[in-house]
Each structure stands twice: as structure tokens, then as C-alpha cells.
Design a protein around this motif. Sequence first.
Motif, PDB file in Angstrom:
ATOM      1  N   HIS A   1       0.838  -1.203   0.000  1.00 44.49           N
ATOM      2  CA  HIS A   1       0.000   0.000   0.000  1.00 44.49           C
ATOM      3  C   HIS A   1       0.867   1.244   0.000  1.00 44.49           C
ATOM      4  O   HIS A   1       2.093   1.163   0.131  1.00 44.49           O
TER       5      HIS A   1
ATOM      6  N   HIS B   1       1.799   3.741   1.924  1.00 45.72           N
ATOM      7  CA  HIS B   1       2.338   4.432   3.099  1.00 45.72           C
ATOM      8  C   HIS B   1       3.847   4.294   3.048  1.00 45.72           C
ATOM      9  O   HIS B   1       4.368   3.229   2.686  1.00 45.72           O
TER      10      HIS B   1
ATOM     11  N   ASP C   1       6.398   3.799   4.941  1.00 43.40           N
ATOM     12  CA  ASP C   1       7.186   2.711   5.549  1.00 43.40           C
ATOM     13  C   ASP C   1       7.134   1.438   4.703  1.00 43.40           C
ATOM     14  O   ASP C   1       7.846   0.473   4.988  1.00 43.40           O
ATOM     15  N   HIS C   2       6.325   1.449   3.651  1.00 40.47           N
ATOM     16  CA  HIS C   2       6.209   0.266   2.779  1.00 40.47           C
ATOM     17  C   HIS C   2       6.722   0.501   1.357  1.00 40.47           C
ATOM     18  O   HIS C   2       6.861  -0.443   0.608  1.00 40.47           O
TER      19      HIS C   2
ATOM     20  N   HIS D   1      -7.450  -0.845   6.240  1.00 41.79           N
ATOM     21  CA  HIS D   1      -6.331   0.021   6.636  1.00 41.79           C
ATOM     22  C   HIS D   1      -6.570   1.411   6.070  1.00 41.79           C
ATOM     23  O   HIS D   1      -7.514   1.628   5.325  1.00 41.79           O
TER      24      HIS D   1
ATOM     25  N   ASP E   1      -0.618  -4.392   6.095  1.00 43.55           N
ATOM     26  CA  ASP E   1      -1.134  -3.627   7.236  1.00 43.55           C
ATOM     27  C   ASP E   1      -2.646  -3.751   7.238  1.00 43.55           C
ATOM     28  O   ASP E   1      -3.307  -3.384   6.262  1.00 43.55           O
TER      29      ASP E   1
HETATM   30 ZN   LIG Z   1       0.239   1.507   6.536  1.00 39.35          ZN
END
Ligand SMILES: [Zn+2]
Length: 244
Positions: free
Chosen positions: A49, A51, A53-54, A131, A153
Amino acid sequence: MITQKRRTGGFRLELPGLRLQVDPGPGCLLSTRLAGRSTTAVDAIFVSHSHPDHYTEAEVLIEAMTRGGTRNRGLFLGSRSAVEGYRDGSGDYGPVISAYHRELPERVVGLSPGDEVRLPEGRLEATPTEHGDPTGIGFRLEYEDGVIYYTGDTALVDGLFDCIEDAMTAIVNVVRPGSDRIRGHMCTRDVIELVREASELERVFITHFGMKMIRVGPGREARRIERETGVETIAPRDGRAYRI
Ligand SMILES: [Zn+2]
């Protein structure tokens, strides 16, 4: 992610015929080198996804997979938001790779839950999540030895139970310890509930720890999951390889 108490580069799965880099967040390339692994020996990249951190090193990993853009090779898989971009009332998400980087891999595929991709050995099916990014996905990877399920997530929702039911290995993103639930994510209690529904599960890896989790110790939470479910549970150390 912003404290870098633990590394945030995602993880790599190495299976017969498939080396898959999953959720290449900040530090992915450096962590790979520090772990003594090849940065370029990657056949596919998966971004669950949009975000950061990914996805922040998704383009960097595409460059590694395609040897600096000199070879048109490999597969880039991601949520619709990651690949095409997605907008609704809740926000404006992605895409996470530039038009230039989209052209480098052999194939780029945006996936919604239920979509499937055939791989040289086996297949990958996108799984649902609940999420912040409404198009977020996890995956079920079916290959010769069994099924690997990665949650992405997500909060604990009904759709997850079918995904884990016949999985042999599960990789679960768990942000907080105990019953300390946070919107759009799972806590240890949720993982226990999820793992109890699985009938074939041999091993669970927990990852994606928040600061509260790091403070109490992911190893302690892993032991608790193992004790309450009877399924071996591992809180991996950064840079270490594990047999699945
Ligand atoms: Zn996330």
C-alpha cells in the motif's frame, strides 16, 4: 520508522524460482547490503500500500532488479494505489513509482483483493486489508511446498480468516503488544485470534513493530502467541535469515 530503532526495509522471500522483495521501506537497500545479501538478485517486488514505511525504496529496488535500468526484467506488483494512484473521499494515494520506473520492469501489475498473478513457479493472489489506504493488499503465495500468507497492514477483519486457513507460513504485521489495539492495525491479541483459525500453519513471523511493541519486546509477544496457539512464532531479528 522515524526513530529507526528497528530497520524498516521490509523483508525478502527466497523460494525456488522466486526472490521476492516485500514492502521496501526506508533503508531497504542498505539493510540488504549490511545483511550480506545481493541487492540485485531480485525477481519481483511487492508493495502492499501507499504508506512510506512500505514503499519509499520501491524505485531504488526497481533499479537494483533491472541493474540500473539496463535490463528489462522482473515483476513489480502493488496495490492499485501504489501502481496507478487512487483517490477517494479519504485521501489521495500514490502512485509510488514514477512513469520512468514503471517502464523498467518486464511487467508492472496493480492488484485488488482477489486478483491473481501467475509466477514462474506458483501463483500470487492479492488479499484484502482494512487500513488507511483503501486499496491496500496482502498476499497469498502458493508454491510447490505450500502457501505463504502475508497480511500487509490491516485490522483484524473477517476476510483474513479465509486467507490464513490453509497457509503453512504466515507473516503478520503487528504494531502493538497485548490487547492495545490501534485503528487499521493488529495487536498481539488479534494475532492469537487469527492464528487459531489456521489448520495447516507451521510457523508465524511477526513484524512491523511500533514503539510500544519494541519497548515490551517482540520476542515476549511471540512467545505469548506461541503459548496460546501452539504454533511456532518468531519475531525475526533485523538482517537475519530464517527457514520457512
Ligand atoms: Zn500503513
